[in-house]
Design a protein around this motif. Structure first.
Motif, PDB file in Angstrom:
ATOM      1  N   ASP A  73       0.759  -1.507   0.331  1.00 36.44           N
ATOM      2  CA  ASP A  73      -0.206   0.222   0.463  1.00 36.44           C
ATOM      3  C   ASP A  73       0.752   0.916   0.360  1.00 36.44           C
ATOM      4  OD1 ASP A  73      -1.887   2.176   0.170  1.00 36.44           O
ATOM      5  OD2 ASP A  73      -3.060   0.888   1.708  1.00 36.44           O
ATOM      6  N   SER A  74       1.149   2.118  -1.282  1.00 31.54           N
ATOM      7  CA  SER A  74       1.945   2.620  -1.136  1.00 31.54           C
ATOM      8  C   SER A  74       1.356   4.172  -0.402  1.00 31.54           C
ATOM      9  CB  SER A  74       2.511   3.445  -2.555  1.00 31.54           C
ATOM     10  OG  SER A  74       2.275   2.090  -3.152  1.00 31.54           O
ATOM     11  N   ALA A  75       0.357   4.393  -0.184  1.00 32.88           N
ATOM     12  CA  ALA A  75       0.014   5.736   0.727  1.00 32.88           C
ATOM     13  C   ALA A  75       0.413   5.299   2.040  1.00 32.88           C
ATOM     14  CB  ALA A  75      -1.326   5.886   0.404  1.00 32.88           C
ATOM     15  N   LYS A  76       0.390   4.432   2.618  1.00 35.29           N
ATOM     16  CA  LYS A  76       0.558   3.666   3.580  1.00 35.29           C
ATOM     17  C   LYS A  76       1.900   3.640   3.802  1.00 35.29           C
ATOM     18  CE  LYS A  76      -3.830   2.632   4.954  1.00 35.29           C
ATOM     19  NZ  LYS A  76      -4.397   1.015   5.842  1.00 35.29           N
ATOM     20  N   ASN A  77       2.859   3.048   2.276  1.00 37.35           N
ATOM     21  CA  ASN A  77       4.291   3.127   2.600  1.00 37.35           C
ATOM     22  C   ASN A  77       4.599   1.771   3.985  1.00 37.35           C
ATOM     23  OD1 ASN A  77       5.308   5.328   1.594  1.00 37.35           O
ATOM     24  ND2 ASN A  77       5.630   6.392   3.003  1.00 37.35           N
ATOM     25  N   THR A  78       3.637   0.833   3.348  1.00 38.16           N
ATOM     26  CA  THR A  78       3.005  -0.717   3.700  1.00 38.16           C
ATOM     27  C   THR A  78       3.244  -2.034   3.339  1.00 38.16           C
ATOM     28  OG1 THR A  78       2.331   0.151   6.554  1.00 38.16           O
ATOM     29  CG2 THR A  78       1.610  -1.800   5.473  1.00 38.16           C
ATOM     30  N   MET A  79       4.100  -2.564   3.349  1.00 39.26           N
ATOM     31  CA  MET A  79       3.910  -3.696   2.478  1.00 39.26           C
ATOM     32  C   MET A  79       3.413  -5.241   3.522  1.00 39.26           C
ATOM     33  SD  MET A  79       7.838  -6.311   1.497  1.00 39.26           S
ATOM     34  CE  MET A  79       8.510  -6.691   3.599  1.00 39.26           C
ATOM     35  N   TYR A  80       2.999  -6.250   3.266  1.00 35.36           N
ATOM     36  CA  TYR A  80       2.367  -7.249   3.062  1.00 35.36           C
ATOM     37  C   TYR A  80       2.344  -8.499   2.808  1.00 35.36           C
ATOM     38  CZ  TYR A  80      -0.851  -3.266   4.339  1.00 35.36           C
ATOM     39  OH  TYR A  80      -1.667  -2.249   4.771  1.00 35.36           O
ATOM     40  N   LEU A  81       2.397  -9.396   3.832  1.00 39.00           N
ATOM     41  CA  LEU A  81       2.533 -11.334   3.752  1.00 39.00           C
ATOM     42  C   LEU A  81       1.332 -11.654   3.651  1.00 39.00           C
ATOM     43  CD1 LEU A  81       4.563 -12.911   2.181  1.00 39.00           C
ATOM     44  CD2 LEU A  81       5.162 -13.519   4.292  1.00 39.00           C
ATOM     45  N   GLN A  82       0.608 -11.864   2.722  1.00 41.35           N
ATOM     46  CA  GLN A  82      -0.609 -12.696   3.339  1.00 41.35           C
ATOM     47  C   GLN A  82      -0.304 -14.538   2.872  1.00 41.35           C
ATOM     48  OE1 GLN A  82      -3.718 -12.004   3.728  1.00 41.35           O
ATOM     49  NE2 GLN A  82      -4.534 -14.004   4.448  1.00 41.35           N
ATOM     50  N   MET A  83      -0.432 -14.503   3.402  1.00 44.57           N
ATOM     51  CA  MET A  83       0.244 -16.330   3.665  1.00 44.57           C
ATOM     52  C   MET A  83      -1.667 -16.973   4.223  1.00 44.57           C
ATOM     53  SD  MET A  83       3.861 -15.535   6.386  1.00 44.57           S
ATOM     54  CE  MET A  83       2.347 -15.649   7.992  1.00 44.57           C
ATOM     55  N   ASN A  84      -1.673 -17.613   3.400  1.00 53.17           N
ATOM     56  CA  ASN A  84      -2.445 -18.953   3.389  1.00 53.17           C
ATOM     57  C   ASN A  84      -2.152 -20.348   3.612  1.00 53.17           C
ATOM     58  OD1 ASN A  84      -4.185 -16.829   3.110  1.00 53.17           O
ATOM     59  ND2 ASN A  84      -4.314 -17.223   1.076  1.00 53.17           N
ATOM     60  N   SER A  85      -3.265 -21.326   4.269  1.00 52.90           N
ATOM     61  CA  SER A  85      -2.856 -23.112   4.390  1.00 52.90           C
ATOM     62  C   SER A  85      -1.694 -23.294   5.370  1.00 52.90           C
ATOM     63  CB  SER A  85      -2.651 -23.104   2.870  1.00 52.90           C
ATOM     64  OG  SER A  85      -4.288 -23.141   1.975  1.00 52.90           O
ATOM     65  N   LEU A  86      -1.773 -22.540   5.978  1.00 49.33           N
ATOM     66  CA  LEU A  86       0.093 -22.332   6.642  1.00 49.33           C
ATOM     67  C   LEU A  86      -0.244 -23.993   7.519  1.00 49.33           C
ATOM     68  CD1 LEU A  86      -0.543 -19.136   8.292  1.00 49.33           C
ATOM     69  CD2 LEU A  86       1.939 -20.138   7.024  1.00 49.33           C
TER      70      LEU A  86
END
Length: 119
Positions: A73-86
């Protein structure tokens, strides 16, 4: 200099999902390529995913594709890692890191966030 703060780790059962966040501050994130690493007990740190922020080009480790997804999210200067089926094999401390474009070393690391997956 950029500063990084991870959040979103926790304990889940196998098959569950988590979304990690890496909030940045300080230097403009546009100047960096960003990565997620993880380190499991007794194992070396490994690259999980990365993004060339300026062009939004992403990479996810081959054997994690389909379960892990990196976004920003460039507006929030934030990177995410979505992790599924852990799975329990995903248990590790997850770190985000920033690398200036063209640099061989990482300019900054976050403090890490623990992900624990129980069977």
């Amino acid at each position: 200099q950029v500063q990084l703060v991870e959040s979103g780790g926790g304990s889940v059962q196998a098959g569950g999902s988590l979304r990690l966040s890496c909030a940045t501050s300080g230097d403009a994130i546009f100047n960096y390529d960003m990565s997620w690493f993880r380190q499991a007990p007794g194992k070396e740190r490994e690259l999980v995913a990365s993004i060339m922020w300026s062009v939004s080009r992403t990479y996810v480790k081959e054997n994690l594709k389909g379960r892990f997804r990196l976004s920003r999210d460039s507006a929030k200067n934030t990177m995410y890692l979505q992790m599924n089926s852990l799975t329990p094999e995903d248990t590790a401390v997850y770190y985000c890191a920033a690398q200036s474009r063209g640099a061989s070393d990482f300019a900054a690391w976050g403090q890490g966030t623990q992900v624990t997956v129980s069977s």
